[in-house]
Design a protein around this motif. Sequence first.
Motif, PDB file in Angstrom:
ATOM      1  N   MET A 245      -1.308 -32.216  24.089  1.00  0.00           N
ATOM      2  CA  MET A 245      -1.215 -32.876  22.820  1.00  0.00           C
ATOM      3  C   MET A 245      -1.917 -32.055  21.734  1.00  0.00           C
ATOM      4  N   MET A 246      -3.053 -31.433  22.072  1.00  0.00           N
ATOM      5  CA  MET A 246      -3.782 -30.631  21.090  1.00  0.00           C
ATOM      6  C   MET A 246      -2.962 -29.419  20.653  1.00  0.00           C
ATOM      7  N   GLU A 247      -2.234 -28.808  21.586  1.00  0.00           N
ATOM      8  CA  GLU A 247      -1.390 -27.669  21.239  1.00  0.00           C
ATOM      9  C   GLU A 247      -0.271 -28.086  20.295  1.00  0.00           C
ATOM     10  N   ALA A 248       0.305 -29.239  20.530  1.00  0.00           N
ATOM     11  CA  ALA A 248       1.363 -29.743  19.657  1.00  0.00           C
ATOM     12  C   ALA A 248       0.810 -30.005  18.259  1.00  0.00           C
ATOM     13  N   LEU A 249      -0.372 -30.571  18.182  1.00  0.00           N
ATOM     14  CA  LEU A 249      -1.005 -30.825  16.887  1.00  0.00           C
ATOM     15  C   LEU A 249      -1.282 -29.507  16.171  1.00  0.00           C
ATOM     16  N   ALA A 250      -1.805 -28.528  16.884  1.00  0.00           N
ATOM     17  CA  ALA A 250      -2.095 -27.219  16.284  1.00  0.00           C
ATOM     18  C   ALA A 250      -0.822 -26.608  15.718  1.00  0.00           C
ATOM     19  N   SER A 251       0.246 -26.681  16.459  1.00  0.00           N
ATOM     20  CA  SER A 251       1.523 -26.130  16.012  1.00  0.00           C
ATOM     21  C   SER A 251       2.010 -26.830  14.745  1.00  0.00           C
ATOM     22  N   GLN A 252       1.892 -28.140  14.716  1.00  0.00           N
ATOM     23  CA  GLN A 252       2.331 -28.896  13.541  1.00  0.00           C
ATOM     24  C   GLN A 252       1.463 -28.583  12.325  1.00  0.00           C
ATOM     25  N   LEU A 253       0.173 -28.426  12.527  1.00  0.00           N
ATOM     26  CA  LEU A 253      -0.715 -28.086  11.418  1.00  0.00           C
ATOM     27  C   LEU A 253      -0.377 -26.716  10.846  1.00  0.00           C
ATOM     28  N   GLU A 254      -0.107 -25.756  11.719  1.00  0.00           N
ATOM     29  CA  GLU A 254       0.214 -24.404  11.267  1.00  0.00           C
ATOM     30  C   GLU A 254       1.532 -24.352  10.492  1.00  0.00           C
ATOM     31  N   GLU A 255       2.409 -25.307  10.719  1.00  0.00           N
ATOM     32  CA  GLU A 255       3.710 -25.315  10.057  1.00  0.00           C
ATOM     33  C   GLU A 255       3.684 -26.025   8.707  1.00  0.00           C
ATOM     34  N   LEU A 256       2.559 -26.580   8.322  1.00  0.00           N
ATOM     35  CA  LEU A 256       2.460 -27.250   7.021  1.00  0.00           C
ATOM     36  C   LEU A 256       2.628 -26.243   5.896  1.00  0.00           C
ATOM     37  N   ASP A 257       3.036 -26.731   4.745  1.00  0.00           N
ATOM     38  CA  ASP A 257       3.093 -25.908   3.546  1.00  0.00           C
ATOM     39  C   ASP A 257       1.721 -25.261   3.333  1.00  0.00           C
ATOM     40  N   LYS A 258       1.702 -23.973   3.019  1.00  0.00           N
ATOM     41  CA  LYS A 258       0.434 -23.232   2.910  1.00  0.00           C
ATOM     42  C   LYS A 258      -0.503 -23.834   1.863  1.00  0.00           C
ATOM     43  N   GLY A 259       0.027 -24.287   0.756  1.00  0.00           N
ATOM     44  CA  GLY A 259      -0.818 -24.895  -0.268  1.00  0.00           C
ATOM     45  C   GLY A 259      -1.483 -26.164   0.232  1.00  0.00           C
ATOM     46  N   PHE A 260      -0.717 -26.997   0.905  1.00  0.00           N
ATOM     47  CA  PHE A 260      -1.274 -28.225   1.460  1.00  0.00           C
ATOM     48  C   PHE A 260      -2.267 -27.904   2.581  1.00  0.00           C
ATOM     49  N   LEU A 261      -1.931 -26.922   3.414  1.00  0.00           N
ATOM     50  CA  LEU A 261      -2.827 -26.536   4.499  1.00  0.00           C
ATOM     51  C   LEU A 261      -4.159 -26.037   3.942  1.00  0.00           C
ATOM     52  N   ARG A 262      -4.122 -25.280   2.840  1.00  0.00           N
ATOM     53  CA  ARG A 262      -5.362 -24.806   2.207  1.00  0.00           C
ATOM     54  C   ARG A 262      -6.215 -25.987   1.757  1.00  0.00           C
ATOM     55  N   GLU A 263      -5.578 -26.988   1.136  1.00  0.00           N
ATOM     56  CA  GLU A 263      -6.304 -28.172   0.697  1.00  0.00           C
ATOM     57  C   GLU A 263      -6.898 -28.919   1.883  1.00  0.00           C
ATOM     58  N   LEU A 264      -6.143 -29.020   2.952  1.00  0.00           N
ATOM     59  CA  LEU A 264      -6.612 -29.710   4.153  1.00  0.00           C
ATOM     60  C   LEU A 264      -7.813 -28.995   4.759  1.00  0.00           C
ATOM     61  N   VAL A 265      -7.713 -27.678   4.892  1.00  0.00           N
ATOM     62  CA  VAL A 265      -8.822 -26.894   5.452  1.00  0.00           C
ATOM     63  C   VAL A 265     -10.075 -27.076   4.601  1.00  0.00           C
ATOM     64  N   ASP A 266      -9.921 -26.996   3.296  1.00  0.00           N
ATOM     65  CA  ASP A 266     -11.070 -27.166   2.396  1.00  0.00           C
ATOM     66  C   ASP A 266     -11.643 -28.578   2.473  1.00  0.00           C
ATOM     67  N   ALA A 267     -10.804 -29.554   2.752  1.00  0.00           N
ATOM     68  CA  ALA A 267     -11.256 -30.948   2.806  1.00  0.00           C
ATOM     69  C   ALA A 267     -12.142 -31.232   4.016  1.00  0.00           C
ATOM     70  N   PHE A 268     -11.997 -30.475   5.098  1.00  0.00           N
ATOM     71  CA  PHE A 268     -12.803 -30.750   6.286  1.00  0.00           C
ATOM     72  C   PHE A 268     -14.304 -30.666   5.994  1.00  0.00           C
ATOM     73  N   ALA A 269     -14.728 -29.705   5.182  1.00  0.00           N
ATOM     74  CA  ALA A 269     -16.155 -29.594   4.844  1.00  0.00           C
ATOM     75  C   ALA A 269     -16.627 -30.819   4.068  1.00  0.00           C
ATOM     76  N   VAL A 270     -15.785 -31.316   3.183  1.00  0.00           N
ATOM     77  CA  VAL A 270     -16.136 -32.499   2.391  1.00  0.00           C
ATOM     78  C   VAL A 270     -16.176 -33.736   3.281  1.00  0.00           C
TER      79      VAL A 270
END
Length: 71
Positions: free
Chosen positions: A1-26
């Motif tokens: 399940m974790m591999e499937a989640l990782a794959s789906q996260l990597e396929e997100l739009d790069k702009g949205f993925l950048r926002e998501l990555v930055d949000a984890f610290a917050v």
Amino acid sequence: MMEALASQLEELDKGFLRELVDAFAVIAEEYSGEAQKVVRNIAHAFYLEEALAADDPVRLAELEALRDARD
């Protein structure tokens, strides 16, 4: 399940993925102890920075060096 989640996260739009990555610290600040570490570490654990840098070999090399130093 974790591999499937990782794959789906990597396929997100790069702009949205950048926002998501930055949000984890917050978001991590809302937790304490081990939970805070887990949330803060999500981008690292799922190689999300590497997914963002897929077209930038210099950045990928930097990330690899940082990962090697951290691990």
